[in-house]
Design an enzyme around this catalytic site. Structure first.
Site, PDB file in Angstrom:
ATOM      1  N   HIS A  36       0.659  -1.050  -0.014  1.00 32.72           N
ATOM      2  CA  HIS A  36       0.049   0.041  -0.009  1.00 32.72           C
ATOM      3  C   HIS A  36       0.812   1.269  -0.064  1.00 32.72           C
ATOM      4  O   HIS A  36       0.391   2.271  -0.422  1.00 32.72           O
ATOM      5  CB  HIS A  36      -0.920  -0.118   1.283  1.00 32.72           C
TER       6      HIS A  36
ATOM      7  N   ASP B  18      -8.051 -10.178 -17.865  1.00 31.02           N
ATOM      8  CA  ASP B  18      -7.787 -11.228 -18.665  1.00 31.02           C
ATOM      9  C   ASP B  18      -6.358 -11.436 -18.851  1.00 31.02           C
ATOM     10  O   ASP B  18      -5.817 -10.887 -19.678  1.00 31.02           O
ATOM     11  CB  ASP B  18      -8.634 -11.021 -20.015  1.00 31.02           C
TER      12      ASP B  18
END
Length: 436
Positions: A157, A371
């Site tokens: 983060h 994808d």
């Protein structure tokens, strides 16, 4: 019992060395005040999708390792090491990459009511855990006995927010499909919000405490969201309430009511994260990498009658609209809150003297379209945690519905998950096979 067996562990280094001119990555003030934990995401793909890969799962690990190496060349801070809370040393340390076997069908993991079962798809120690002393990127490829797979990715983060994580994953997927794909991340570093301090802030400022809560998952179908919008629209005065607004308002209302076990209403407030890229002047490209965010807050509610859905939605919209009239660089509410806590030696939001509920929405990012060459994920998910009283929203695979990840303590959750007001619109994950 579900068991995880490690097949292999690799260190994936950038394909090309990071130039010496980019050796030190300077963290902005927002980067410094956010948690030093990982952002843990996971994506599931069916056996039918895996079957379309040449040589099936045999070459999958190497295929992903090769494309990750290329991705880290462009996203070099996520291949580096946290030097201190103001600097990442881009030393090409590399990412950890695990390949494991899970002795369970994928569906039993995806739809299990206990989120800890789903969390087995993450590398051990990464569930919102600290990235100090460990690789800034940790990934795991999990094979299920049915032939399906899960790909989990935990990114520091400190380098960036959820938007940054999305573009990292989008580009990794693009390079897996096409080794010649062009990547163009833009690292803003400390150019937007430099730190006023000579040295790094002492960390950690924000501790993740997933052990203090349990996570339950609920699916809001497109039809239920339309019904929820219709319920509040004519009374709230809000034009075209969003999925985020109405779902968030309902979760908050039910969670506060669940916490009211003593019969004495506890003042509370809802705080939400906001992506600042599009609202900056001039706007930043969406591929800007860093923690480019702030928070906005509803009023503090002192009476239970204030928690009516139309009013909550109106208050959420008003507090969000107020961001546009504010200089979110100089008047960043997240930074102000964290600096006050830092100076006073208090936990964040403690000075508000109320119960604070926090929402993070990933609805603006197309995680459901990731994808890697074998189709879009059957679904995406996020690890349990990071702490009590936190809601996280993600798109369902059709992008019209919402999956809510609700983190509450055990006592409050036992009440929350049985609320009729909630179950009128939300379906528990174990009953949501036909909705995802």
């Amino acid at each position: 019992m579900v068991n995880v067996s490690i097949i292999s562990k690799k260190t994936i280094k950038p394909l090309s060395p990071t130039p010496s001119t980019q050796r030190l990555h300077k963290l902005s003030l927002v980067d410094q005040v956010v948690s030093h934990s990982y952002i843990p995401l996971v994506f599931f793909y069916t056996k039918h999708q895996v079957a379309t890969i040449p040589n099936g799962s045999k070459q999958l690990s190497q295929l992903l390792a090769n494309s990750l190496s290329k991705t880290l060349t462009c996203y070099y801070p996520w291949a580096g090491s946290l030097k201190d809370n103001a600097t990442i040393e881009c030393d090409d340390h590399g990412a950890e990459f695990f390949e494991v076997q899970i002795n369970s069908p994928m569906d039993k993991i995806v739809y299990h009511p206990d989120s800890r079962i789903k969390d087995l798809t993450f590398p051990q120690g990464t569930l919102w855990g600290s990235c100090i002393g460990r690789a800034s990127t940790v990934a795991q490829l999990s094979h299920f006995e049915c032939g399906g797979i899960a790909l989990s990715v935990c990114v520091s983060h400190k380098v960036g927010d959820g938007c940054s994580a999305y573009y990292f994953l989008r580009d990794w997927a693009a390079l897996t499909r096409n080794p010649n794909a062009k990547l163009a991340p833009c690292f803003v570093e400390d150019s937007l919000i430099p730190s006023p301090f000579d040295g790094p802030l002492v960390f950690p400022l924000v501790d993740s405490k997933p052990e203090e809560c349990i996570q339950k998952r609920f699916v809001f179908s497109a039809s239920k969201i339309r019904a929820l919008k219709a319920l509040v629209a004519h009374e709230s005065g809000v034009t075209n309430p969003t999925r985020n607004e109405v779902v968030n308002a309902l979760l908050y209302k039910c969670a506060v009511s669940a916490n009211d076990n003593s019969g004495s209403f506890k003042p509370s407030q809802l705080i939400q994260c906001s992506n600042l890229r599009a609202s900056m002047s001039p706007p930043l490209p969406p591929t800007s990498i860093g923690n480019i965010l702030t928070v906005f807050s509803t009023p503090i509610y002192h009476e239970e009658q204030d928690l009516k859905l139309p009013k909550l939605v109106a208050d959420i919209r008003k507090s969000k609209d107020n961001l546009s009239g504010r200089n979110n660089v100089e008047q960043n509410e997240l930074v102000s809150e964290m600096l006050d806590a830092y100076r006073n030696g208090e936990a964040p939001y403690q000075q508000r003297n109320c119960d604070v509920y926090t929402n993070t929405s990933f609805l603006g990012f197309e995680f459901e379209k990731l994808d890697f060459g074998w189709g879009k994920p059957a679904r995406g998910s996020i690890a349990s945690g990071p702490a009590n009283k936190i809601f996280i929203l993600m798109n369902t695979p059709d992008r019209r519905g919402v999956e809510a990840f609700v983190n509450l303590n055990e006592q409050d959750m036992s009440v929350f998950e049985n609320y009729k007001d909630l179950l009128q619109f939300a379906t528990p994950i174990e009953q949501a096979h036909d909705l995802l």
